[in-house]
Design an enzyme around this catalytic site. Structure first.
Site, short mmCIF file in Angstrom:
data_model
loop_
_atom_site.label_atom_id
_atom_site.label_comp_id
_atom_site.label_asym_id
_atom_site.label_seq_id
_atom_site.Cartn_x
_atom_site.Cartn_y
_atom_site.Cartn_z
N LYS A 145 -13.20 -8.07 -7.82
CA LYS A 145 -13.73 -8.66 -6.67
C LYS A 145 -15.18 -8.83 -6.79
O LYS A 145 -15.98 -8.01 -6.91
CB LYS A 145 -13.49 -7.18 -5.76
CG LYS A 145 -12.18 -7.03 -5.27
CD LYS A 145 -11.94 -5.85 -4.18
CE LYS A 145 -10.31 -5.63 -3.95
NZ LYS A 145 -10.19 -4.60 -3.09
N LYS B 147 0.68 -1.24 -0.07
CA LYS B 147 -0.01 -0.11 0.08
C LYS B 147 1.05 1.33 -0.07
O LYS B 147 1.87 1.27 0.59
CB LYS B 147 -1.01 -0.30 1.30
CG LYS B 147 -2.00 -1.16 1.33
CD LYS B 147 -3.12 -0.92 0.51
CE LYS B 147 -4.10 -2.03 0.58
NZ LYS B 147 -5.32 -1.83 -0.28
N ASP C 68 -0.34 -0.58 -4.57
CA ASP C 68 -1.89 -0.45 -4.46
C ASP C 68 -1.98 1.31 -3.85
O ASP C 68 -1.64 1.18 -2.63
CB ASP C 68 -2.54 -1.19 -3.57
CG ASP C 68 -3.92 -0.96 -3.78
OD1 ASP C 68 -4.68 -0.10 -4.31
OD2 ASP C 68 -4.74 -1.74 -2.99
N ASP D 214 -9.54 -1.35 -10.04
CA ASP D 214 -10.26 -2.13 -8.97
C ASP D 214 -11.30 -1.34 -8.45
O ASP D 214 -12.28 -1.74 -8.84
CB ASP D 214 -9.23 -2.30 -7.78
CG ASP D 214 -9.80 -2.87 -6.45
OD1 ASP D 214 -10.88 -3.39 -6.66
OD2 ASP D 214 -9.22 -2.78 -5.59
N GLU E 53 -1.98 -0.22 -9.00
CA GLU E 53 -3.46 -0.43 -8.79
C GLU E 53 -4.21 0.95 -8.32
O GLU E 53 -3.90 1.65 -7.45
CB GLU E 53 -3.82 -1.48 -7.79
CG GLU E 53 -5.28 -2.01 -7.63
CD GLU E 53 -5.61 -2.83 -6.52
OE1 GLU E 53 -6.82 -3.10 -5.83
OE2 GLU E 53 -4.24 -3.50 -5.86
#
Length: 367
Positions: free
Chosen positions: A262, A163, A188, A238, A213
């Site tokens: 997801k 992250k 991400d 995402d 991401e």
């Protein structure tokens, strides 16, 4: 597929370590477990995985429970349907609320697969007998991130996601690449950047990332198209992929080089498989995303990841990464970087009833 009852459970448990992003720190996870039972006593299971507050999506545990209790479950119990693929049409009058729909659809697909005596992934053409596993490293301290990577390397994870945000990205990636120059690494951003940050984002090309991401707005597709043209690193979408239409639009605009699906966020199996098929048709790599979930949702994700388009290791880690004890038996285990796919009917795992009861704070049955 006449149902005899649908049960909702609220359950929660503390995480073994805090999950930290620039948007929120999660220390305790609350979810909704959905149980769909038929007249022969077979039960299918789904898991609704919004967070308790709306930091990631507009859905929360409370809003999801409301949609299930007051709209989706009454519609479902009143309808004499023969196959789960009829549910999307049945629920078409309920806009969005993808996580509520996903959980109920998961439970009914699991039940249907058990009725048919087949592993759930095989219903949709899944052929893999093992799935490569990736892991998420979420910390606000680079020392802790390096420690987590070292622990996960011992398990053999095949992909590492860190992250990042504009205040820590260069420090984190420089130190990680210095310590681990060859690990499959992605970043991400959880929408931490804007188009004004393009010169800064271009510096990330030097770190040989698999992808970055969702660097821009959580609901954006257009600006990501502009960014992708300015970066060598593939952009992965995402948060802004919430439906088949979103995925189709992103591919038309060339907004990304990779897509993560997801299941919970796109509305369940039916939508997830449609997006998968679209990406396979366009040769766009896929991976299966996670939501810090318990074993039921993790089992559904594992089944989804057996489909051929999921060529990048997804966010499907061992149950023990987050929980002292999970609610499925056996727990999901990563060994040498892979997860063995079960071959039992439905999701392929049994429910740890005692653990589920222990974590349940509220339970109600609809008939």
């Amino acid at each position: 597929m006449k149902l005899s009852s649908i049960t909702l459970r609220l359950m929660k448990a503390p995480l073994k370590r805090p999950f930290k992003t620039h948007l929120e720190t999660v220390t305790e996870r609350e979810v909704i477990i959905v149980e769909a039972r038929d007249q022969d006593g077979l039960t299918g299971y789904g898991e609704a995985v919004p967070f308790s507050s709306p930091w990631y999506t507009e859905e929360t545990v409370k809003t999801c429970f409301h949609m299930l209790e007051d709209f989706l479950i009454p519609k479902t119990l009143a309808f004499d349907f023969k196959h789960p693929n009829e549910l999307a049409g049945l629920w078409s009058g309920v806009r969005r609320n993808a996580m509520a729909k996903s959980a109920l659809e998961q439970a009914i697909w699991d039940l249907y697969a058990k009725q048919e005596g087949i592993y759930l992934g095989k219903l949709f053409g899944g052929e893999r007998t093992e799935v490569d596993a990736g892991v998420v490293i979420a910390s606000d301290r680079v020392e802790d991130a390096l420690r987590q990577i070292e622990e996960c390397l011992e398990v053999g994870y095949r992909r590492y996601k860190i992250k990042i945000n504009p205040t820590n990205d260069l420090e984190f990636l420089t130190q990680i690449r210095s310590a681990y120059p060859d690990i499959p690494l992605m970043a991400d951003a959880n929408s931490a950047y804007t188009l004004q940050d393009v010169p800064h984002l271009q510096k990330l090309d030097a770190f040989n990332l698999m992808m970055i991401e969702q660097p821009l707005g959580h609901d954006d597709i257009v600006e990501h198209s502009l960014l992708q043209k300015e970066m060598e690193t593939p952009v992965c979408l995402d948060e802004s992929i919430n439906s088949y239409h979103d995925a189709k639009s992103a591919l038309m605009l060339e907004s990304c080089g990779v897509i993560t699906i997801k299941m919970a966020k796109v509305g369940g199996w039916s939508q997830a498989v449609k997006i998968h098929d679209l990406c396979v048709e366009h040769n766009v790599p896929l991976w299966c995303g996670g939501m810090i979930e318990f074993g039921i949702s993790r089992a559904h994700n594992l089944a989804l990841a057996t489909l051929k388009g999921f060529t990048i290791p997804g966010d499907i880690s061992s149950s023990s990464r987050y929980w002292e004890s999970d609610i499925i038996e056996p727990e999901v285990i990563v060994k040498n970087g892979v997860i063995k796919v079960p071959d039992k009917p439905g999701i392929g795992f049994s429910i740890h009833s005692e653990r589920l009861d222990e974590l349940t704070s509220y339970r109600t049955v609809y008939r």
